[in-house]
Design a protein around this motif. Structure first.
Motif, PDB file in Angstrom:
ATOM      1  N   VAL A  91      28.034  22.810   7.004  1.00 60.33           N
ATOM      2  CA  VAL A  91      27.752  21.579   8.010  1.00 60.33           C
ATOM      3  C   VAL A  91      27.221  20.645   7.018  1.00 60.33           C
ATOM      4  N   TYR A  92      27.713  19.551   7.244  1.00 60.06           N
ATOM      5  CA  TYR A  92      27.112  18.090   6.497  1.00 60.06           C
ATOM      6  C   TYR A  92      26.145  17.378   7.165  1.00 60.06           C
ATOM      7  N   HIS A  93      25.234  17.226   6.399  1.00 64.55           N
ATOM      8  CA  HIS A  93      24.202  16.333   6.998  1.00 64.55           C
ATOM      9  C   HIS A  93      23.818  14.992   5.995  1.00 64.55           C
ATOM     10  N   CYS A  94      23.355  13.886   6.571  1.00 65.03           N
ATOM     11  CA  CYS A  94      22.954  12.693   5.743  1.00 65.03           C
ATOM     12  C   CYS A  94      21.513  12.877   6.032  1.00 65.03           C
ATOM     13  N   VAL A  95      20.811  12.021   4.848  1.00 59.06           N
ATOM     14  CA  VAL A  95      19.469  12.118   4.680  1.00 59.06           C
ATOM     15  C   VAL A  95      19.173  10.509   4.086  1.00 59.06           C
ATOM     16  N   ALA A  96      18.264  10.067   4.358  1.00 57.89           N
ATOM     17  CA  ALA A  96      17.371   8.920   4.038  1.00 57.89           C
ATOM     18  C   ALA A  96      16.060   9.500   3.131  1.00 57.89           C
ATOM     19  N   PHE A  97      16.234   8.892   1.967  1.00 59.72           N
ATOM     20  CA  PHE A  97      15.067   9.097   0.965  1.00 59.72           C
ATOM     21  C   PHE A  97      14.087   8.017   1.237  1.00 59.72           C
ATOM     22  N   THR A  98      13.169   8.562   0.823  1.00 61.51           N
ATOM     23  CA  THR A  98      11.690   7.325   0.911  1.00 61.51           C
ATOM     24  C   THR A  98      11.738   6.512  -0.348  1.00 61.51           C
ATOM     25  N   ARG A  99      12.769   6.856  -1.297  1.00 61.11           N
ATOM     26  CA  ARG A  99      13.187   6.193  -2.397  1.00 61.11           C
ATOM     27  C   ARG A  99      14.187   5.292  -2.658  1.00 61.11           C
ATOM     28  N   ASN A 100      14.345   4.273  -3.580  1.00 59.80           N
ATOM     29  CA  ASN A 100      15.694   3.570  -3.424  1.00 59.80           C
ATOM     30  C   ASN A 100      16.743   4.200  -4.478  1.00 59.80           C
ATOM     31  N   VAL A 101      16.340   4.993  -5.424  1.00 64.59           N
ATOM     32  CA  VAL A 101      17.338   5.497  -6.414  1.00 64.59           C
ATOM     33  C   VAL A 101      17.487   6.947  -5.913  1.00 64.59           C
TER      34      VAL A 101
END
Length: 129
Positions: A91-101
């Motif tokens: 299962v492939y998930h996308c995630v948003a980090f709180t950082r920009n790098v």
């Protein structure tokens, strides 16, 4: 409400390709590094690819032929995978980090848990031999 929705998974033969979109709602992707991770049955979650806010891409799995791209006007990040193998089934998930790098290493839920802002429910990729 911050939300990420993945799609594009399915059954593909070994050697085939897939393009997985990750669409954001409730926020814009411009200010976040965005990553894709996967989880196979009985295995730990592992980072596959990540793209920074400046567009710098990092791939974490040498065995995966992946290209990540962001399309800010669509509020979408894509993961293009080719030459898929049965061991890529997950299962492939996308995630948003709180950082920009993007982070170092692929064990995001172990070493970067505080930097994970939101992730989606995932899309199943099954690669047949």
């Amino acid at each position: 409400q911050l939300q990420l929705v993945e799609s594009g998974g399915g059954l593909v033969q070994a050697g085939g390709s897939l393009r997985l979109p990750c669409v954001a709602s409730g926020f814009t992707l411009n200010d976040n590094a965005i990553g894709w991770f996967r989880q196979a049955p009985g295995k730990e979650r592992e980072g596959v690819s990540c793209i920074s806010t400046s567009g710098e891409a990092t791939n974490y799995q040498d065995s995966v032929r992946a290209t990540i791209s962001r399309h800010n006007a669509e509020n979408t990040v894509y993961l293009q995978m080719s030459s898929l193998k049965p061991e890529d089934t997950a299962v492939y998930h996308c995630v948003a980090f709180t950082r920009n790098v993007c982070p170092y290493g692929s064990r995001w839920f172990t070493h970067y848990k505080e930097d994970l802002e939101v992730w989606g429910q995932g899309t199943l990729v099954t690669v047949s031999s």
